[in-house]
Write a protein that holds these residues in place. Structure first.
Motif, mmCIF file in Angstrom:
data_model
loop_
_atom_site.group_PDB
_atom_site.id
_atom_site.type_symbol
_atom_site.label_atom_id
_atom_site.label_comp_id
_atom_site.label_asym_id
_atom_site.label_seq_id
_atom_site.Cartn_x
_atom_site.Cartn_y
_atom_site.Cartn_z
ATOM 1 N N VAL A 281 0.853 -1.046 -0.098
ATOM 2 C CA VAL A 281 0.105 -0.017 -0.145
ATOM 3 C C VAL A 281 0.855 1.368 -0.219
ATOM 4 C CG1 VAL A 281 -1.697 1.523 1.332
ATOM 5 C CG2 VAL A 281 -1.918 -1.049 1.065
ATOM 6 N N TYR A 282 1.971 1.209 0.890
ATOM 7 C CA TYR A 282 2.745 2.322 0.959
ATOM 8 C C TYR A 282 3.562 2.702 -0.524
ATOM 9 C CZ TYR A 282 2.275 3.238 5.998
ATOM 10 O OH TYR A 282 1.574 3.421 7.532
ATOM 11 N N GLU A 283 4.079 1.451 -0.980
ATOM 12 C CA GLU A 283 4.707 1.365 -2.098
ATOM 13 C C GLU A 283 3.880 2.046 -3.386
ATOM 14 O OE1 GLU A 283 7.898 -1.981 -1.503
ATOM 15 O OE2 GLU A 283 6.171 -2.379 -2.662
ATOM 16 N N LYS A 284 2.729 1.769 -3.331
ATOM 17 C CA LYS A 284 1.762 2.228 -4.265
ATOM 18 C C LYS A 284 1.738 3.807 -4.386
ATOM 19 C CE LYS A 284 -1.010 -1.379 -6.087
ATOM 20 N NZ LYS A 284 -0.918 -1.031 -7.441
ATOM 21 N N MET A 285 1.632 4.274 -2.884
ATOM 22 C CA MET A 285 1.657 5.579 -2.765
ATOM 23 C C MET A 285 2.872 6.458 -3.037
ATOM 24 S SD MET A 285 -0.554 6.156 1.095
ATOM 25 C CE MET A 285 0.213 5.043 2.205
ATOM 26 N N ILE A 286 3.735 5.606 -2.899
ATOM 27 C CA ILE A 286 5.137 6.241 -3.402
ATOM 28 C C ILE A 286 5.300 6.656 -4.926
ATOM 29 C CG2 ILE A 286 7.645 5.941 -3.353
ATOM 30 C CD1 ILE A 286 7.334 4.612 -0.537
ATOM 31 N N SER A 287 4.585 5.685 -5.432
ATOM 32 C CA SER A 287 4.872 5.312 -6.802
ATOM 33 C C SER A 287 3.894 6.431 -7.687
ATOM 34 C CB SER A 287 4.624 4.101 -7.554
ATOM 35 O OG SER A 287 3.345 3.774 -7.269
ATOM 36 N N LYS A 288 3.176 6.951 -6.959
ATOM 37 C CA LYS A 288 2.192 8.068 -7.549
ATOM 38 C C LYS A 288 2.850 9.147 -7.700
ATOM 39 C CE LYS A 288 -2.161 5.851 -6.351
ATOM 40 N NZ LYS A 288 -3.506 5.889 -5.620
#
Length: 288
Positions: A281-288
């Motif tokens: 979930v955090y990685e998805k937020m970082i990639s945005k």
């Protein structure tokens, strides 16, 4: 005492296995019969009713309240056995209120009830080292205590019906926030270019140490997101905890954040993965 066990998932299968190792006469039921047939040394029943007919104590280890209701009051449920004096033990995690309502309904059939949720994950279930929190009549608890000791290391009699579930929800709040802390610590360390192993050494030997650090951080480091405890189940537990907190006007701000994060994990299709998958979930937020 003859024991019945219903629900042979990640936790239930090894728990039932430990009962067999302890010498109990065990009858099991699982919606997927093939899984029940893999449990060597147990008799396989075709319904919860059949389990009850062959048992003095019936244990359930299923997902949520509707599953427990179906086991007990469904078409071929436990109560259809008409076996007065039976003891039913719900080792799933549900709300304290559900436990109280269930105990009251079962008393009309002459069935005793204990709520006895566990903590310790799949590791504790395999090794027979679970912590078990029990609510219900103390006299009934004492009858069942030897059975609990075949599955767990720390057995806590908490008090009246529902108190086992109440203590389990307190545990789940801490479990969830520990995972948030581990994931955020790992992401911060990686942003500095700090080696994962060095972070693990510091966290596992200092004031930040916990079961989450010891057991789940290495899994995250290896990219292993298979469940020891499913994210969807923790989301359910946190929802129960917050509903109770809101009714008591308790500001559980960290728990509210954790529930949002696990809602997000379920929404990206990782609800059946382990709680350590929160990092995605955090990685998805970082990639945005």
């Amino acid at each position: 005492m003859k024991v019945g066990f219903i629900g042979l998932g990640i936790m239930g299968f090894p728990m039932a296995s430990n009962l067999i190792k302890a010498g109990y006469d065990l009858t099991v039921y699982n919606r997927t019969i093939e899984k029940a047939e893999k449990l060597k040394g147990a008799k396989v029943a075709r319904s919860p009713k059949e389990v009850a007919e062959n048992s003095d104590v019936v244990i359930s280890m299923v997902t949520d309240a509707p599953d427990v209701e179906e086991i007990l009051f469904g078409e071929n449920g436990v109560v259809k056995s008409n076996k007065r004096g039976l003891i039913f033990v719900d080792m799933s995690t549900n709300s304290p209120e559900f436990a109280k309502k269930t105990a009251k309904r079962l008393s009309e059939y002459g069935i005793e009830f204990l709520d006895a949720p566990v903590t310790g994950g799949d590791k504790g279930a395999r090794e027979g080292t679970l912590t078990i929190m029990v609510g219900g009549k103390e006299s009934i608890f004492k009858q069942v205590e030897p059975i609990f000791r075949a599955m767990g290391k720390t057995i806590i009699y908490v008090g009246d019906v529902g108190s086992g579930q109440a203590l389990k929800l307190c545990n789940q709040v801490v479990v969830a926030l520990n995972m948030v802390a581990v994931v955020e610590g790992l992401l911060l360390a990686r942003s500095f270019g700090i080696d994962d192993e060095k972070l693990f050494t510091v966290l596992s030997t200092g004031a930040a140490n916990s079961f989450t650090v010891q057991y789940y951080l290495p899994k995250i480091m290896k990219g292993d997101f298979e469940p020891g405890f499913k994210a969807a189940h923790l989301k359910k537990d946190l929802k129960y905890a917050l509903e109770i907190a809101n009714s008591k006007s308790l500001p559980l701000l960290g728990t509210s954040l954790a529930l949002q994060l696990y809602n997000a994990m379920v929404s990206i299709g990782m609800g059946e993965k382990g709680t350590q998958g929160l990092i995605k979930v955090y990685e998805k937020m970082i990639s945005k």
